[in-house]
Design an enzyme around this catalytic site. Structure first.
Site, short mmCIF file in Angstrom:
data_model
loop_
_atom_site.label_atom_id
_atom_site.label_comp_id
_atom_site.label_asym_id
_atom_site.label_seq_id
_atom_site.Cartn_x
_atom_site.Cartn_y
_atom_site.Cartn_z
N ALA A 45 41.06 41.20 44.82
CA ALA A 45 41.03 39.75 44.83
C ALA A 45 42.14 39.28 45.75
CB ALA A 45 41.24 39.20 43.42
N HIS A 55 46.56 32.75 37.98
CA HIS A 55 45.79 33.99 37.88
C HIS A 55 44.46 33.74 37.17
CE1 HIS A 55 45.39 38.29 38.33
NE2 HIS A 55 45.04 38.41 37.08
N HIS A 98 42.79 44.05 34.76
CA HIS A 98 42.75 45.48 35.11
C HIS A 98 42.66 46.29 33.83
CE1 HIS A 98 43.88 45.27 39.48
NE2 HIS A 98 44.20 44.04 39.08
N TYR A 118 54.48 45.61 41.88
CA TYR A 118 55.15 44.55 41.11
C TYR A 118 55.25 44.86 39.62
CZ TYR A 118 50.47 42.67 39.93
OH TYR A 118 49.17 42.50 39.49
N GLU A 119 54.49 45.86 39.15
CA GLU A 119 54.61 46.31 37.77
C GLU A 119 55.80 47.25 37.59
OE1 GLU A 119 50.39 46.98 35.92
OE2 GLU A 119 50.29 47.43 38.06
N HIS A 146 50.24 48.61 40.47
CA HIS A 146 50.85 47.79 41.50
C HIS A 146 52.36 48.04 41.57
CE1 HIS A 146 47.29 45.56 40.06
NE2 HIS A 146 47.17 45.14 41.31
N MET A 150 48.20 41.58 46.82
CA MET A 150 49.34 42.36 46.35
C MET A 150 49.00 43.83 46.13
SD MET A 150 50.47 39.55 43.49
CE MET A 150 50.49 37.80 43.89
N SER A 151 48.04 44.34 46.91
CA SER A 151 47.59 45.72 46.70
C SER A 151 46.99 46.26 47.99
CB SER A 151 46.54 45.77 45.57
OG SER A 151 45.36 45.09 45.97
N SER A 184 41.13 43.01 40.71
CA SER A 184 41.19 41.98 39.66
C SER A 184 39.85 41.28 39.48
CB SER A 184 42.25 40.93 40.02
OG SER A 184 43.54 41.49 40.01
N ASN A 194 40.82 32.09 45.94
CA ASN A 194 41.47 30.78 46.00
C ASN A 194 41.97 30.52 47.42
OD1 ASN A 194 43.52 32.94 44.73
ND2 ASN A 194 44.66 31.60 46.14
#
Length: 287
Positions: free
Chosen positions: A125, A259, A73, A97-98, A95, A223-224, A42, A247
């Site tokens: 990220a 995001h 992305h 989550y997609e 991902h 998340m990856s 990201s 963050n």
């Protein structure tokens, strides 16, 4: 088994036929044989601009891949030369989550190896779990915690790709990590080192979960990445990676997470990471 249905489950035994189709699609566009494959996370896609003689293929033009939907992305596979070194890049990634199957999201990494790459560089990220790693920190990944509850190796194995029970003792290659640190010193870019925790997302972690992750030894969370590393090691590829901490973890700053903050930090720190990766790849040619 459908080779073009992005919604179909992908077991390890399904990967050889899918990779055959993907390789044929890529070879219709480029004959380049890469040395290294790089996944750009990201807000980090700017490194693709440094690729010379680039051939770009949108995800949706490759059999069985959906278009990327995550903000930040672009969703392209690129082949070209970085610092003169034949390189394949993923500008963005898929991902879980997609709604993607674990076996699908690791296909780009496996395709890197099928095209000829022996080294994979994974970037992402991440949120800072270690309170000492503030926004903008670049963290070389020393190890990971796979807390997704998923594995790309579930189901009948493809012995032609890798063993049924791959060893992950040195999943994050010590020599490649040392080379990343050397590249950082050469570019006067500070690099930390730590453990990356991979979760499903897409929601950010609660403060209690951040405290739990810190107790488990994590320094950053995202998340990856973890499933890509598992698949790469299964296939015998060498792996290294860098997390850009965008963050502080939930509960540290007292502010809600967004995001937009991730993308803004990527825009600020991305050029520093690009310099490190560029030098790392250039040094591979002289190794």
């Amino acid at each position: 088994m459908s080779l073009t249905d992005p919604n179909a489950p992908v077991r390890p035994a399904d990967q050889p036929a899918r990779l055959d189709a993907l390789e044929a699609a890529v070879r219709a566009r480029s004959a380049l044989v890469p040395v290294v494959g790089i996944v750009l996370g990201s807000g980090l896609g700017g490194l693709a601009d440094d690729l010379d003689e680039a051939v770009a293929i949108p995800f949706a033009e490759l059999p069985g891949w959906p278009a990327a939907s995550a903000p930040g992305h672009v969703g392209r596979l690129l082949l070209g030369r970085l610092a003169g070194v034949p390189t394949v890049m993923l500008q963005g990634r898929l991902h879980i989550y997609e709604g993607n199957d674990a076996g699908l999201i690791v296909q780009p990494t496996l395709l890197f190896g099928r095209l000829g790459a022996t080294i994979v560089v994974l970037t992402n990220a991440a949120g800072g779990v270690n309170p000492a790693f503030g926004p903008g920190t670049l963290m070389v990944i020393a190890d990971h915690l796979n807390l997704t509850g998923r594995t790309p190796l579930n189901g009948p194995n493809a012995d032609a790709i890798g063993p049924r029970f791959p060893d992950l003792t040195d999943a994050w290659d010590p020599d490649l990590r040392a080379r990343l640190h050397a590249a950082g010193r050469a570019e006067d870019v500070s690099l930390e080192e730590g453990i990356y925790a991979g979760l499903l997302g897409p929601q950010y972690e609660t403060p209690a979960e951040v405290r739990m992750l810190r107790g488990l030894g994590a320094d950053a969370v995202g998340m990856s990445t973890v499933l890509e590393c598992i698949a790469a090691r299964w296939a015998g590829l060498r792996v290294c990676g860098v997390s850009l901490v965008t963050n502080l973890g939930a509960g540290y700053s007292g502010q809600p997470l967004t995001h937009e903050e991730v993308l803004a930090s990527g825009a600020e720190a991305g050029p520093r990471l690009a310099r490190v990766i560029h030098r790392f790849v250039a040094d591979l040619a002289s190794a």
